[in-house]
Design a protein around this motif. Structure first.
Motif, PDB file in Angstrom:
ATOM      1  N   SER A 192       0.808  -1.225   0.000  1.00 35.82           N
ATOM      2  CA  SER A 192       0.000   0.000   0.000  1.00 35.82           C
ATOM      3  C   SER A 192       0.839   1.272   0.000  1.00 35.82           C
ATOM      4  O   SER A 192       0.332   2.350  -0.289  1.00 35.82           O
ATOM      5  CB  SER A 192      -0.936   0.005   1.217  1.00 35.82           C
ATOM      6  N   GLN A 193       2.132   1.151   0.329  1.00 32.13           N
ATOM      7  CA  GLN A 193       2.988   2.340   0.440  1.00 32.13           C
ATOM      8  C   GLN A 193       3.929   2.532  -0.745  1.00 32.13           C
ATOM      9  O   GLN A 193       4.764   3.426  -0.736  1.00 32.13           O
ATOM     10  CB  GLN A 193       3.806   2.254   1.731  1.00 32.13           C
ATOM     11  N   ILE A 194       3.784   1.688  -1.754  1.00 28.65           N
ATOM     12  CA  ILE A 194       4.653   1.783  -2.918  1.00 28.65           C
ATOM     13  C   ILE A 194       3.822   2.141  -4.140  1.00 28.65           C
ATOM     14  O   ILE A 194       2.806   1.494  -4.419  1.00 28.65           O
ATOM     15  CB  ILE A 194       5.394   0.447  -3.142  1.00 28.65           C
ATOM     16  N   SER A 195       4.241   3.146  -4.863  1.00 26.28           N
ATOM     17  CA  SER A 195       3.491   3.583  -6.041  1.00 26.28           C
ATOM     18  C   SER A 195       3.536   2.520  -7.127  1.00 26.28           C
ATOM     19  O   SER A 195       4.445   1.689  -7.172  1.00 26.28           O
ATOM     20  CB  SER A 195       4.066   4.892  -6.581  1.00 26.28           C
ATOM     21  N   ASN A 196       2.555   2.582  -8.015  1.00 27.33           N
ATOM     22  CA  ASN A 196       2.506   1.618  -9.123  1.00 27.33           C
ATOM     23  C   ASN A 196       3.730   1.734 -10.025  1.00 27.33           C
ATOM     24  O   ASN A 196       4.213   0.728 -10.558  1.00 27.33           O
ATOM     25  CB  ASN A 196       1.227   1.816  -9.940  1.00 27.33           C
ATOM     26  N   ASP A 197       4.222   2.957 -10.200  1.00 29.70           N
ATOM     27  CA  ASP A 197       5.404   3.155 -11.041  1.00 29.70           C
ATOM     28  C   ASP A 197       6.631   2.476 -10.434  1.00 29.70           C
ATOM     29  O   ASP A 197       7.417   1.832 -11.148  1.00 29.70           O
ATOM     30  CB  ASP A 197       5.683   4.656 -11.224  1.00 29.70           C
ATOM     31  N   VAL A 198       6.796   2.613  -9.115  1.00 29.45           N
ATOM     32  CA  VAL A 198       7.939   1.990  -8.441  1.00 29.45           C
ATOM     33  C   VAL A 198       7.800   0.469  -8.477  1.00 29.45           C
ATOM     34  O   VAL A 198       8.780  -0.253  -8.709  1.00 29.45           O
ATOM     35  CB  VAL A 198       8.066   2.498  -6.991  1.00 29.45           C
ATOM     36  N   LYS A 199       6.580  -0.028  -8.283  1.00 31.32           N
ATOM     37  CA  LYS A 199       6.348  -1.485  -8.357  1.00 31.32           C
ATOM     38  C   LYS A 199       6.719  -2.018  -9.735  1.00 31.32           C
ATOM     39  O   LYS A 199       7.377  -3.056  -9.858  1.00 31.32           O
ATOM     40  CB  LYS A 199       4.880  -1.803  -8.073  1.00 31.32           C
ATOM     41  N   ALA A 200       6.289  -1.302 -10.773  1.00 29.39           N
ATOM     42  CA  ALA A 200       6.591  -1.740 -12.137  1.00 29.39           C
ATOM     43  C   ALA A 200       8.094  -1.714 -12.408  1.00 29.39           C
ATOM     44  O   ALA A 200       8.640  -2.621 -13.061  1.00 29.39           O
ATOM     45  CB  ALA A 200       5.863  -0.844 -13.141  1.00 29.39           C
ATOM     46  N   GLU A 201       8.751  -0.689 -11.872  1.00 25.57           N
ATOM     47  CA  GLU A 201      10.201  -0.579 -12.040  1.00 25.57           C
ATOM     48  C   GLU A 201      10.920  -1.746 -11.360  1.00 25.57           C
ATOM     49  O   GLU A 201      11.845  -2.337 -11.934  1.00 25.57           O
ATOM     50  CB  GLU A 201      10.673   0.745 -11.433  1.00 25.57           C
ATOM     51  N   MET A 202      10.486  -2.096 -10.142  1.00 29.43           N
ATOM     52  CA  MET A 202      11.100  -3.212  -9.418  1.00 29.43           C
ATOM     53  C   MET A 202      10.819  -4.536 -10.117  1.00 29.43           C
ATOM     54  O   MET A 202      11.700  -5.407 -10.208  1.00 29.43           O
ATOM     55  CB  MET A 202      10.588  -3.248  -7.977  1.00 29.43           C
ATOM     56  N   THR A 203       9.593  -4.703 -10.600  1.00 30.25           N
ATOM     57  CA  THR A 203       9.225  -5.936 -11.296  1.00 30.25           C
ATOM     58  C   THR A 203      10.106  -6.172 -12.514  1.00 30.25           C
ATOM     59  O   THR A 203      10.569  -7.291 -12.763  1.00 30.25           O
ATOM     60  CB  THR A 203       7.742  -5.897 -11.720  1.00 30.25           C
ATOM     61  N   GLU A 204      10.364  -5.101 -13.253  1.00 31.19           N
ATOM     62  CA  GLU A 204      11.191  -5.203 -14.449  1.00 31.19           C
ATOM     63  C   GLU A 204      12.667  -5.404 -14.092  1.00 31.19           C
ATOM     64  O   GLU A 204      13.358  -6.215 -14.716  1.00 31.19           O
ATOM     65  CB  GLU A 204      11.037  -3.939 -15.298  1.00 31.19           C
ATOM     66  N   LYS A 205      13.135  -4.674 -13.092  1.00 31.80           N
ATOM     67  CA  LYS A 205      14.547  -4.773 -12.697  1.00 31.80           C
ATOM     68  C   LYS A 205      14.884  -6.173 -12.200  1.00 31.80           C
ATOM     69  O   LYS A 205      15.973  -6.693 -12.476  1.00 31.80           O
ATOM     70  CB  LYS A 205      14.853  -3.746 -11.602  1.00 31.80           C
ATOM     71  N   PHE A 206      13.937  -6.775 -11.477  1.00 32.71           N
ATOM     72  CA  PHE A 206      14.189  -8.082 -10.880  1.00 32.71           C
ATOM     73  C   PHE A 206      13.358  -9.165 -11.551  1.00 32.71           C
ATOM     74  O   PHE A 206      12.627  -9.921 -10.911  1.00 32.71           O
ATOM     75  CB  PHE A 206      13.907  -8.027  -9.373  1.00 32.71           C
ATOM     76  N   LYS A 207      13.516  -9.267 -12.875  1.00 31.37           N
ATOM     77  CA  LYS A 207      12.794 -10.290 -13.639  1.00 31.37           C
ATOM     78  C   LYS A 207      13.190 -11.700 -13.196  1.00 31.37           C
ATOM     79  O   LYS A 207      12.428 -12.645 -13.375  1.00 31.37           O
ATOM     80  CB  LYS A 207      13.080 -10.138 -15.135  1.00 31.37           C
TER      81      LYS A 207
END
Length: 330
Positions: A192-207
């Motif tokens: 709940s404390q992480i923006s969607n943009d940051v989540k997407a960035e982490m998801t891509e970085k840590f494939k």
């Protein structure tokens, strides 16, 4: 590197492990997690990933000096008390990372090596990752400077590495010791404390942290992998879990795997050392599976409890790996 790993490394360099091979008369069951060909950018987050070049060297060494057998062959020989030579190795993977399918499986198939993948079935069904990923990726994200966890009634400053390591330790411990219901609340607090943009960035970085899809599971099975259960959502079956939740994890993960693959005879306990698995879970495991597997760093004993068969987690330094495999598991 810890002092124990340093000692193991130098022992391996001196070929000391060779002298201990004569002591082994039962097989060893080893486990890995993810095997990654791309650069591992942050080992704190990608803690479960091993570089393919390291994995390749270890497997080629074992294939030259030992004999890989399938988990089915191990079960048949162990349950019927047929003799082992001590040269047998059973290869397993935990969680069900996508790179087990894209990286490890083609290599193992080329060598005709049998292996087993224990998957967290509901994570695969929903396309989510294992719980510890969500903790680590948030805590070690430099954009996040503070995080509030209402479920723990704690707030953590993340302004430096010491604070991040402290927060990570507290939250990972909670994931591994609290009830599954509590763990889901904790993950929701983080999410709940992480923006969607940051989540997407982490998801891509840590494939590398992606798990397989069901199509991948079916295909890796066709390539020769045995598919086992690792709970629904990587729940840890300790004494703080309700009995009905333990039964649900064991029973429904098996059913979900069998729906897609057609067979699921084996189970591996997440975080499966003896302090993380309660007696009720051990008793229930054999109601649904032929065998349950531990995470305790020991060799298989002749009269071992079939609901808690020993396995060895493999480290990424080659010489320490030799020592760990041959000496520390005696």
């Amino acid at each position: 590197m810890s002092y124990k790993k340093e000692i193991a490394k130098y022992a391996g360099m001196l070929n000391i492990p060779c002298f201990f091979e004569l002591l082994h008369k039962t097989p060893r069951i080893i486990f890995y997690h993810g095997i990654e060909k791309k650069t591992i950018s942050d080992k704190r987050v990608q803690a479960n990933q091993m570089d393919f070049c390291v994995f390749e060297k270890q497997i080629e060494y074992l294939n030259k000096h030992f004999h890989f057998i399938s988990i089915d062959e191990f079960y048949e020989r162990f349950s019927s008390r047929k003799p082992f030579t001590g040269k047998e190795v059973v290869l397993t993977f935990d969680d069900g990372y996508k790179n087990n399918y894209t990286v490890a499986a083609p290599f193992l198939k080329s060598l005709d090596i049998p292996f087993t993948v224990f998957i967290s079935a509901e994570n695969i069904d929903k396309g989510t990752r294992v719980p510890t990923y969500y903790v680590r990726s948030a805590i070690f994200n430099p954009q996040i400077k503070r995080i509030d966890i209402p479920s723990l009634k704690q707030e953590f400053s993340l302004s430096n590495e010491t604070e991040r390591l402290y927060a990570n330790d507290i939250l990972i411990r909670a994931v591994k010791t609290k009830s599954n219901e509590f763990v889901h609340c904790l993950l929701q607090d983080i999410n709940s404390q992480i923006s969607n943009d940051v989540k997407a960035e982490m998801t891509e970085k840590f494939k590398s942290e992606d798990l397989m899809s069901w199509d991948d599971v079916v295909n890796i099975s066709i390539m020769g992998a045995t598919i086992g259960s690792h709970c629904l959502d990587h729940a840890i079956l300790h004494g703080n879990q309700k009995n009905e939740e333990i039964v649900r994890q064991l029973k429904e993960s098996k059913a979900l795997i069998e729906k897609h693959v057609g067979k699921c005879d084996y189970f591996a306990f997440p975080n499966g050392d003896r302090t993380s698995v309660c007696e009720f879970a051990l008793q229930q495991t054999l109601k649904y599976y032929k065998m349950g597997f531990a995470v305790n760093g020991k060799r298989v004993r002749h009269r071992e409890n079939t609901s808690f068969i020993s396995r060895i987690g493999i480290c990424d330094d080659f010489y320490a790996f030799r020592t760990q495999f041959s000496i520390l598991s005696v």
